[in-house]
Enzyme design. Structure first.
Site, mmCIF file in Angstrom:
data_model
loop_
_atom_site.group_PDB
_atom_site.id
_atom_site.type_symbol
_atom_site.label_atom_id
_atom_site.label_comp_id
_atom_site.label_asym_id
_atom_site.label_seq_id
_atom_site.Cartn_x
_atom_site.Cartn_y
_atom_site.Cartn_z
ATOM 1 N N ASN A 187 -17.641 68.149 33.798
ATOM 2 C CA ASN A 187 -17.541 67.939 35.248
ATOM 3 C C ASN A 187 -18.942 68.141 35.806
ATOM 4 O O ASN A 187 -19.396 69.274 35.938
ATOM 5 C CB ASN A 187 -16.541 68.939 35.846
ATOM 6 C CG ASN A 187 -16.514 68.878 37.372
ATOM 7 O OD1 ASN A 187 -17.097 67.980 37.974
ATOM 8 N ND2 ASN A 187 -15.836 69.843 37.979
ATOM 9 N N TRP A 188 -19.597 67.042 36.109
ATOM 10 C CA TRP A 188 -20.988 67.123 36.577
ATOM 11 C C TRP A 188 -21.085 67.679 37.986
ATOM 12 O O TRP A 188 -22.185 68.004 38.452
ATOM 13 C CB TRP A 188 -21.634 65.736 36.536
ATOM 14 C CG TRP A 188 -21.907 65.192 35.163
ATOM 15 C CD1 TRP A 188 -21.415 65.660 33.971
ATOM 16 C CD2 TRP A 188 -22.740 64.068 34.837
ATOM 17 N NE1 TRP A 188 -21.890 64.897 32.935
ATOM 18 C CE2 TRP A 188 -22.703 63.918 33.438
ATOM 19 C CE3 TRP A 188 -23.501 63.178 35.588
ATOM 20 C CZ2 TRP A 188 -23.408 62.903 32.776
ATOM 21 C CZ3 TRP A 188 -24.201 62.170 34.936
ATOM 22 C CH2 TRP A 188 -24.150 62.040 33.537
ATOM 23 N N LYS A 189 -19.958 67.746 38.693
ATOM 24 C CA LYS A 189 -19.960 68.189 40.100
ATOM 25 C C LYS A 189 -20.985 67.358 40.885
ATOM 26 O O LYS A 189 -21.210 66.194 40.552
ATOM 27 C CB LYS A 189 -20.203 69.702 40.195
ATOM 28 C CG LYS A 189 -19.223 70.479 39.292
ATOM 29 C CD LYS A 189 -19.152 71.945 39.563
ATOM 30 C CE LYS A 189 -18.137 72.594 38.607
ATOM 31 N NZ LYS A 189 -17.951 74.011 38.849
ATOM 32 N N HIS A 217 -9.488 70.217 41.727
ATOM 33 C CA HIS A 217 -10.451 71.259 41.332
ATOM 34 C C HIS A 217 -10.463 72.348 42.403
ATOM 35 O O HIS A 217 -10.319 72.063 43.592
ATOM 36 C CB HIS A 217 -11.849 70.658 41.158
ATOM 37 C CG HIS A 217 -12.796 71.592 40.491
ATOM 38 N ND1 HIS A 217 -13.411 72.626 41.160
ATOM 39 C CD2 HIS A 217 -13.198 71.691 39.202
ATOM 40 C CE1 HIS A 217 -14.151 73.306 40.308
ATOM 41 N NE2 HIS A 217 -14.045 72.768 39.119
ATOM 42 N N GLU A 241 -12.765 73.846 43.758
ATOM 43 C CA GLU A 241 -13.768 73.613 44.817
ATOM 44 C C GLU A 241 -13.222 72.648 45.861
ATOM 45 O O GLU A 241 -13.505 72.796 47.059
ATOM 46 C CB GLU A 241 -15.073 73.087 44.184
ATOM 47 C CG GLU A 241 -15.798 74.201 43.431
ATOM 48 C CD GLU A 241 -16.618 73.739 42.231
ATOM 49 O OE1 GLU A 241 -16.897 72.538 42.106
ATOM 50 O OE2 GLU A 241 -16.969 74.608 41.400
ATOM 51 N N GLU A 278 -8.463 76.811 35.120
ATOM 52 C CA GLU A 278 -9.791 77.315 35.472
ATOM 53 C C GLU A 278 -9.655 78.517 36.410
ATOM 54 O O GLU A 278 -9.452 78.344 37.615
ATOM 55 C CB GLU A 278 -10.598 76.226 36.193
ATOM 56 C CG GLU A 278 -10.836 74.990 35.360
ATOM 57 C CD GLU A 278 -12.084 74.231 35.803
ATOM 58 O OE1 GLU A 278 -12.900 73.924 34.933
ATOM 59 O OE2 GLU A 278 -12.249 73.969 37.009
ATOM 60 N N GLY A 334 -18.729 79.114 37.053
ATOM 61 C CA GLY A 334 -20.135 79.195 37.435
ATOM 62 C C GLY A 334 -20.671 80.611 37.532
ATOM 63 O O GLY A 334 -21.749 80.848 38.061
ATOM 64 N N SER A 345 -17.270 78.795 32.665
ATOM 65 C CA SER A 345 -18.367 79.357 31.876
ATOM 66 C C SER A 345 -18.221 79.127 30.369
ATOM 67 O O SER A 345 -18.586 79.990 29.569
ATOM 68 C CB SER A 345 -18.545 80.847 32.199
ATOM 69 O OG SER A 345 -18.852 81.014 33.580
HETATM 70 P P1 13P Z 1 -18.749 76.211 34.814
HETATM 71 O O1 13P Z 1 -18.577 75.692 33.398
HETATM 72 O O2 13P Z 1 -20.094 75.928 35.384
HETATM 73 O O3 13P Z 1 -18.301 77.617 34.948
HETATM 74 O O4 13P Z 1 -17.737 75.322 35.716
HETATM 75 C C1 13P Z 1 -16.428 75.185 35.324
HETATM 76 C C2 13P Z 1 -15.809 74.137 36.156
HETATM 77 O O5 13P Z 1 -15.576 74.323 37.350
HETATM 78 C C3 13P Z 1 -15.488 72.851 35.529
HETATM 79 O O6 13P Z 1 -14.690 72.061 36.344
#
Ligand code: 13P
Length: 249
Positions: free
Chosen positions: A10-12, A95, A97, A167, A173, A213
């Protein structure tokens, strides 16, 4: 039959179109695998360019979001049929977020899941608890509710092809990974929830990822758990380490 692992990046909101091509070219040789499905969920503006860049590779194209209508007056949104025509196979839905910053709720996510299936896209439905919910001991109940609402009206045949990503919000993160036992506990509970909604066959077929993570060092222990079928990767999907996660064994 053993479930095939699926590792999705997931590149966000990272990488301009040019930077995206550079990253694809860097990762292409590192993510070759015969037994893991590899997905790059890229920002919408990069879908067409990355789609071209991954032609002839084992990388699948993914999106990070979509709206639950085909067209209309929804400024700024992207429809499932647009994604489908652009070559997208997987779409992340719900997600944490998006739930937090863009106020997406379970009912809306249910509409998105249904629409994704209608257009031949595989949803990667995200669920997960906050640190407070974990401390309160209500995290399993919370996640069961998220799953039950998201899957309303989804047939067993559709559910068999779906992907669920567990998640925990406190692990995203932060560098703080859930232990493999913590991740396995919830992924097993998610599978049990699917078993209760549908049946054994559906529960055994659906793929459940862990996200939060994940890196090249902890992937093997996490993905070796019986109910963890791969990962949804944020930060590490933007680096060469993503190759270590795909080739976690
Ligand atoms: P990280 O791997 O940066 O913790 O992010 C996880 C995530 O939100 C994947 O969708």
């Amino acid at each position: 039959m053993a479930r095939r692992k699926i590792v999705a990046g997931n590149w966000k909101m990272n990488k301009t179109p040019k930077e995206a091509i550079d990253l694809v070219n860097e990762l292409k040789p590192l993510v070759v695998s015969d037994d893991v499905d590899v997905v790059f969920c890229v920002p919408a503006i990069n879908i067409l360019t990355v789609g071209e860049a991954i032609k002839g590779t084992n990388i699948n194209l993914g999106a990070q979001n979509m709206y639950h209508e085909e067209s209309g007056a929804y400024t700024g949104e992207i429809s499932p049929n647009m994604l489908q025509e652009a070559g997208v196979k997987y779409v992340i839905i719900g997600h944490s977020e998006r739930r937090e910053y863009f106020k997406e709720d379970d009912e809306m996510l249910n509409k998105k899941v249904l629409k994704a299936f209608e257009h031949g896209l595989t949803p990667i439905l995200c669920c997960g608890e906050s640190l407070t919910q974990r401390k309160q001991g209500i995290y399993i109940d919370w996640i069961r509710m998220q799953i039950k609402i998201a899957f309303q009206g989804v047939t067993a045949d559709q559910a068999k092809t779906a992907v669920i990503a567990y998640e925990p919000i406190w692990a995203i993160g932060t560098g703080e990974t859930a232990t493999s036992d913590q991740a396995e506990e919830v992924c097993a509970a998610v599978r049990q929830c699917i078993r209760e909604i549908y049946d054994d066959a559906t529960a055994e077929a659906i793929r459940i990822q862990y996200g939060g993570s994940v890196n090249g060092k902890n992937a093997n222990e996490l993905f070796s758990k019986p109910n963890i079928d791969g990962g949804l990767i944020g930060g590490a999907s933007l680096k060469a380490d993503f190759g270590n996660i795909v080739n976690y064994k």
